[in-house]
Design an enzyme around this catalytic site. Structure first.
Site, PDB file in Angstrom:
ATOM      1  N   ASP A 145      -9.732  -7.015 -46.352  1.00  0.00           N
ATOM      2  CA  ASP A 145      -8.733  -8.086 -46.382  1.00  0.00           C
ATOM      3  C   ASP A 145      -9.467  -9.421 -46.219  1.00  0.00           C
ATOM      4  O   ASP A 145     -10.190  -9.621 -45.238  1.00  0.00           O
ATOM      5  CB  ASP A 145      -7.729  -7.879 -45.246  1.00  0.00           C
ATOM      6  CG  ASP A 145      -6.585  -8.877 -45.260  1.00  0.00           C
ATOM      7  OD1 ASP A 145      -6.857 -10.097 -45.256  1.00  0.00           O
ATOM      8  OD2 ASP A 145      -5.422  -8.456 -45.251  1.00  0.00           O
ATOM      9  N   HIS A 162      -8.524 -11.350 -43.044  1.00  0.00           N
ATOM     10  CA  HIS A 162      -9.072 -10.683 -41.867  1.00  0.00           C
ATOM     11  C   HIS A 162     -10.583 -10.913 -41.741  1.00  0.00           C
ATOM     12  O   HIS A 162     -11.100 -11.166 -40.648  1.00  0.00           O
ATOM     13  CB  HIS A 162      -8.784  -9.183 -41.920  1.00  0.00           C
ATOM     14  CG  HIS A 162      -7.336  -8.835 -41.866  1.00  0.00           C
ATOM     15  ND1 HIS A 162      -6.865  -7.540 -41.953  1.00  0.00           N
ATOM     16  CD2 HIS A 162      -6.234  -9.626 -41.731  1.00  0.00           C
ATOM     17  CE1 HIS A 162      -5.550  -7.545 -41.877  1.00  0.00           C
ATOM     18  NE2 HIS A 162      -5.151  -8.799 -41.749  1.00  0.00           N
ATOM     19  N   GLU A 181      -0.844 -10.043 -50.067  1.00  0.00           N
ATOM     20  CA  GLU A 181       0.076  -9.876 -48.936  1.00  0.00           C
ATOM     21  C   GLU A 181       0.466 -11.265 -48.418  1.00  0.00           C
ATOM     22  O   GLU A 181       0.511 -11.513 -47.227  1.00  0.00           O
ATOM     23  CB  GLU A 181      -0.585  -9.078 -47.808  1.00  0.00           C
ATOM     24  CG  GLU A 181      -0.884  -7.650 -48.158  1.00  0.00           C
ATOM     25  CD  GLU A 181      -1.524  -6.906 -46.998  1.00  0.00           C
ATOM     26  OE1 GLU A 181      -1.211  -5.728 -46.814  1.00  0.00           O
ATOM     27  OE2 GLU A 181      -2.345  -7.509 -46.268  1.00  0.00           O
ATOM     28  N   ASP A 209      -4.637 -13.246 -37.290  1.00  0.00           N
ATOM     29  CA  ASP A 209      -4.204 -12.678 -38.565  1.00  0.00           C
ATOM     30  C   ASP A 209      -3.005 -13.473 -39.083  1.00  0.00           C
ATOM     31  O   ASP A 209      -1.853 -13.127 -38.821  1.00  0.00           O
ATOM     32  CB  ASP A 209      -3.830 -11.207 -38.351  1.00  0.00           C
ATOM     33  CG  ASP A 209      -3.415 -10.514 -39.646  1.00  0.00           C
ATOM     34  OD1 ASP A 209      -3.486 -11.160 -40.704  1.00  0.00           O
ATOM     35  OD2 ASP A 209      -3.017  -9.330 -39.582  1.00  0.00           O
ATOM     36  N   ARG A 215       8.417   0.404 -39.439  1.00  0.00           N
ATOM     37  CA  ARG A 215       8.665   0.146 -38.017  1.00  0.00           C
ATOM     38  C   ARG A 215       9.479   1.259 -37.351  1.00  0.00           C
ATOM     39  O   ARG A 215      10.115   1.063 -36.332  1.00  0.00           O
ATOM     40  CB  ARG A 215       9.363  -1.206 -37.847  1.00  0.00           C
ATOM     41  CG  ARG A 215       8.522  -2.357 -38.392  1.00  0.00           C
ATOM     42  CD  ARG A 215       9.101  -3.720 -38.078  1.00  0.00           C
ATOM     43  NE  ARG A 215       8.360  -4.791 -38.732  1.00  0.00           N
ATOM     44  CZ  ARG A 215       7.215  -5.303 -38.309  1.00  0.00           C
ATOM     45  NH1 ARG A 215       6.665  -4.844 -37.206  1.00  0.00           N
ATOM     46  NH2 ARG A 215       6.622  -6.279 -38.970  1.00  0.00           N
ATOM     47  N   HIS A 262      -1.718 -14.890 -42.614  1.00  0.00           N
ATOM     48  CA  HIS A 262      -1.883 -14.961 -44.065  1.00  0.00           C
ATOM     49  C   HIS A 262      -1.255 -16.221 -44.642  1.00  0.00           C
ATOM     50  O   HIS A 262      -0.196 -16.661 -44.201  1.00  0.00           O
ATOM     51  CB  HIS A 262      -1.235 -13.742 -44.736  1.00  0.00           C
ATOM     52  CG  HIS A 262      -1.859 -12.438 -44.368  1.00  0.00           C
ATOM     53  ND1 HIS A 262      -1.566 -11.262 -45.027  1.00  0.00           N
ATOM     54  CD2 HIS A 262      -2.780 -12.117 -43.418  1.00  0.00           C
ATOM     55  CE1 HIS A 262      -2.274 -10.276 -44.491  1.00  0.00           C
ATOM     56  NE2 HIS A 262      -3.005 -10.766 -43.503  1.00  0.00           N
ATOM     57  N   GLU A 291      -8.607  -0.226 -43.007  1.00  0.00           N
ATOM     58  CA  GLU A 291      -8.558  -1.661 -43.285  1.00  0.00           C
ATOM     59  C   GLU A 291      -9.340  -2.447 -42.236  1.00  0.00           C
ATOM     60  O   GLU A 291      -9.236  -2.158 -41.035  1.00  0.00           O
ATOM     61  CB  GLU A 291      -7.098  -2.137 -43.296  1.00  0.00           C
ATOM     62  CG  GLU A 291      -6.940  -3.611 -43.645  1.00  0.00           C
ATOM     63  CD  GLU A 291      -5.488  -4.020 -43.816  1.00  0.00           C
ATOM     64  OE1 GLU A 291      -5.215  -5.242 -43.765  1.00  0.00           O
ATOM     65  OE2 GLU A 291      -4.618  -3.136 -43.972  1.00  0.00           O
ATOM     66  N   HIS A 337       0.675   1.390 -47.940  1.00  0.00           N
ATOM     67  CA  HIS A 337       0.302   0.875 -46.618  1.00  0.00           C
ATOM     68  C   HIS A 337       1.002   1.684 -45.539  1.00  0.00           C
ATOM     69  O   HIS A 337       2.196   1.952 -45.619  1.00  0.00           O
ATOM     70  CB  HIS A 337       0.697  -0.595 -46.499  1.00  0.00           C
ATOM     71  CG  HIS A 337      -0.026  -1.329 -45.411  1.00  0.00           C
ATOM     72  ND1 HIS A 337       0.102  -1.003 -44.071  1.00  0.00           N
ATOM     73  CD2 HIS A 337      -0.895  -2.369 -45.454  1.00  0.00           C
ATOM     74  CE1 HIS A 337      -0.645  -1.822 -43.347  1.00  0.00           C
ATOM     75  NE2 HIS A 337      -1.274  -2.648 -44.165  1.00  0.00           N
ATOM     76  N   HIS A 356      -4.128   0.587 -40.659  1.00  0.00           N
ATOM     77  CA  HIS A 356      -4.885  -0.131 -39.634  1.00  0.00           C
ATOM     78  C   HIS A 356      -5.480   0.898 -38.678  1.00  0.00           C
ATOM     79  O   HIS A 356      -4.743   1.738 -38.145  1.00  0.00           O
ATOM     80  CB  HIS A 356      -3.973  -1.085 -38.875  1.00  0.00           C
ATOM     81  CG  HIS A 356      -3.401  -2.173 -39.732  1.00  0.00           C
ATOM     82  ND1 HIS A 356      -2.470  -3.081 -39.263  1.00  0.00           N
ATOM     83  CD2 HIS A 356      -3.620  -2.511 -41.027  1.00  0.00           C
ATOM     84  CE1 HIS A 356      -2.153  -3.928 -40.235  1.00  0.00           C
ATOM     85  NE2 HIS A 356      -2.837  -3.595 -41.307  1.00  0.00           N
ATOM     86  N   TYR A 366       3.042   0.277 -39.207  1.00  0.00           N
ATOM     87  CA  TYR A 366       2.411  -0.602 -38.221  1.00  0.00           C
ATOM     88  C   TYR A 366       2.364   0.035 -36.833  1.00  0.00           C
ATOM     89  O   TYR A 366       1.674  -0.446 -35.944  1.00  0.00           O
ATOM     90  CB  TYR A 366       3.178  -1.921 -38.132  1.00  0.00           C
ATOM     91  CG  TYR A 366       3.086  -2.782 -39.371  1.00  0.00           C
ATOM     92  CD1 TYR A 366       1.880  -2.968 -40.039  1.00  0.00           C
ATOM     93  CD2 TYR A 366       4.211  -3.412 -39.888  1.00  0.00           C
ATOM     94  CE1 TYR A 366       1.787  -3.747 -41.174  1.00  0.00           C
ATOM     95  CE2 TYR A 366       4.136  -4.208 -41.026  1.00  0.00           C
ATOM     96  CZ  TYR A 366       2.929  -4.375 -41.665  1.00  0.00           C
ATOM     97  OH  TYR A 366       2.845  -5.149 -42.787  1.00  0.00           O
ATOM     98  N   HIS A 371      -7.252  -6.669 -49.980  1.00  0.00           N
ATOM     99  CA  HIS A 371      -6.063  -7.503 -49.802  1.00  0.00           C
ATOM    100  C   HIS A 371      -6.508  -8.949 -50.001  1.00  0.00           C
ATOM    101  O   HIS A 371      -7.402  -9.424 -49.284  1.00  0.00           O
ATOM    102  CB  HIS A 371      -5.475  -7.321 -48.404  1.00  0.00           C
ATOM    103  CG  HIS A 371      -4.840  -5.987 -48.194  1.00  0.00           C
ATOM    104  ND1 HIS A 371      -4.594  -5.449 -46.944  1.00  0.00           N
ATOM    105  CD2 HIS A 371      -4.379  -5.068 -49.090  1.00  0.00           C
ATOM    106  CE1 HIS A 371      -4.021  -4.269 -47.076  1.00  0.00           C
ATOM    107  NE2 HIS A 371      -3.880  -4.017 -48.367  1.00  0.00           N
TER     108      HIS A 371
END
Length: 459
Positions: free
Chosen positions: A260, A263, A342, A310, A116, A312, A226, A148, A188, A151, A297
């Site tokens: 994923d 997803h 995840e 999204d 982040r 999980h 992804e 990964h 992403h 974001y 994922h």
């Protein structure tokens, strides 16, 4: 020599005399000679020299003697399906390897820096060296590690300046992968932000990938796109979009896809039955190409198929159910690639990651146990809604009934739910204990002040 104990290397790679953070299982013995500045640390199969960032530098010589208690780590299952989780890098990126081993993972994912923040401190030589040595010591293959990306990255941003900021962050991640000896980098794709057509953003994404390949000449790191859940203007929920981006990438050997499960399901691909899973894989092969599948994922979903959300959930707890993962973990097409959890850890403080360990155990059982592998034919199992020949009553291809198969799956799903309940209960108790101790400390300090005040008045 004076013998004492300290923790091992922290996030910045320096080796503070007393404050560096280590994993719970690791112990470090330090032998210090008062007559010299040399400190000898008994570390994990490491034989490198590091320096401490301070006014007075210390030369640290690690012994080849293995002081990590390997017997305390769970034995990892031998399987062609490489199951793991996205583990914590707290205390240093080198700790991700140990954290993966603690939960019995045969693969793992990690953040290469703060996910982040646009800019993070560079990896230190000591962290890089420890990461590599632990990978070797604990027998992890770089092709089963799926870092990964941040974001914040949006390579599809129509704004040139903002896209360039994303690119610099993206490029930094690729260079970190190279430094660590890793082969994959998952991210992403991005968003059009509703400002331009998706095709324009897809072209931007492909351009950035091509540019990054040129800026990392000689690297073998594969950029892994992804698939996404489909909310808003996000790119990549449709296999066609992923295929279109890849078609515009010049070096096809350095681009791939991570699928994923949550997803896919949220985007409308119903993979709950084996027939539905096979149909989805065949569609992916037609629109993208199975040769580009470099990782997955494994996540259950808190929302229904086609929700575009999204969210999980833990394996066997959400709308996908454990049956979905039973046929995925029996499919040879997803062997020898990282299969990464995840899912929620349900642990705020203990950091034992018992829920992930249980999920990995269950997924490994699905891939290696006697649960029937009916993946040879797409119609081997009846439709989810076929009441005349339900999965509970159908003949098991290996003998017995699928009713027994269902009972076994239900039992495995329940074991995950039990692990979640235990983790949450332990967390609540620990939180209550900490709160009580905090209140007790405040009362103790207030009581002491009151006693001092009373003594002052009596004098």
């Amino acid at each position: 020599m004076v013998k004492r104990k300290i923790d091992i290397v922290g996030e910045e790679g320096a080796i503070p005399r007393r404050s560096a953070r280590a994993t719970k299982k690791a112990k470090v013995i330090v032998f210090e000679d008062p007559a010299s500045e040399e400190v000898e640390i008994k570390a994990v199969q490491v034989n490198s020299e590091f320096t401490e960032s301070s006014k007075k530098k210390e030369k640290v010589k690690a012994s080849p003697r293995d002081i990590i208690d390997l017997s305390s780590l769970p034995q990892r299952v031998s399987s062609n399906w490489k199951v793991g989780a996205h583990v914590s890098a707290a205390g240093g990126i080198e700790n991700t390897v140990l954290n993966a081993a603690k939960i019995g993972a045969n693969a793992f994912a990690l953040f290469l820096k703060s996910q982040r923040k646009w800019i993070s401190p560079p990896l230190t030589e000591s962290s890089i060296s420890l990461f590599k040595s632990r990978m070797k010591e604990l027998s992890y293959n770089p092709k089963h590690i799926l870092p990964h990306g941040s974001y914040l990255i949006n390579l599809g941003n129509p704004d040139d300046e903002k896209r360039e900021k994303s690119y610099e962050c993206f490029l930094d991640d690729l260079k970190r992968c190279d430094a660590l000896g890793l082969e994959l980098y998952n991210f992403h794709p991005g968003s059009s932000l509703g400002i331009v057509e998706p095709s324009v953003s897809m072209a931007h994404i492909a351009d950035c990938i091509n540019r990054s390949h040129g800026d990392t000449s000689g690297s073998k790191v594969v950029v892994v796109l992804e698939n996404m859940a489909g909310s808003g203007n996000i790119i990549g929920s449709d296999f066609v979009q992923l295929g279109e981006i890849i078609s515009q990438v010049n070096d096809k050997t350095r681009v791939g896809v991570c699928l994923d499960t949550c997803h896919m399901f949220a985007a409308g691909y119903d993979i709950r039955t084996e027939q539905g899973w096979n149909s989805t894989v065949e569609l992916f092969n037609a629109q993208v190409g199975l040769k580009y599948l470099r990782g997955m994922h494994l996540n259950d979903s808190k929302t229904e198929c086609g929700s575009k959300k999204d969210r999980h959930d833990n394996i066997g707890v959400g709308h996908l159910s454990i049956r979905t993962f039973a046929h995925i973990l029996a499919d040879p097409r997803v062997q020898d690639i990282p299969l990464i959890l995840e899912t929620p850890s349900h642990e705020e403080s203990s950091k034992n990651w018992d829920v992930w360990a249980k999920e990995i155990e269950v997924l490994n059982l699905l891939s290696t146990s006697s649960i029937p592998n009916t993946n040879a034919a797409s119609d081997a199992l009846p439709s989810r809604h076929d009441t005349t020949n339900s999965i509970e009553n159908a003949e098991n291809p290996r003998g017995g009934t699928n009713g027994a198969h269902k009972l076994k799956l239900d039992s495995l799903a329940q074991s995950i739910k039990d692990a979640i309940t235990t983790a949450e209960t332990t967390g609540r108790r620990k939180k209550a204990t900490n709160a009580s101790a905090s209140r007790g400390g405040k009362k103790s300090r207030r009581g002491k002040r009151k006693e001092e005040e009373e003594e002052g008045e009596s004098e």
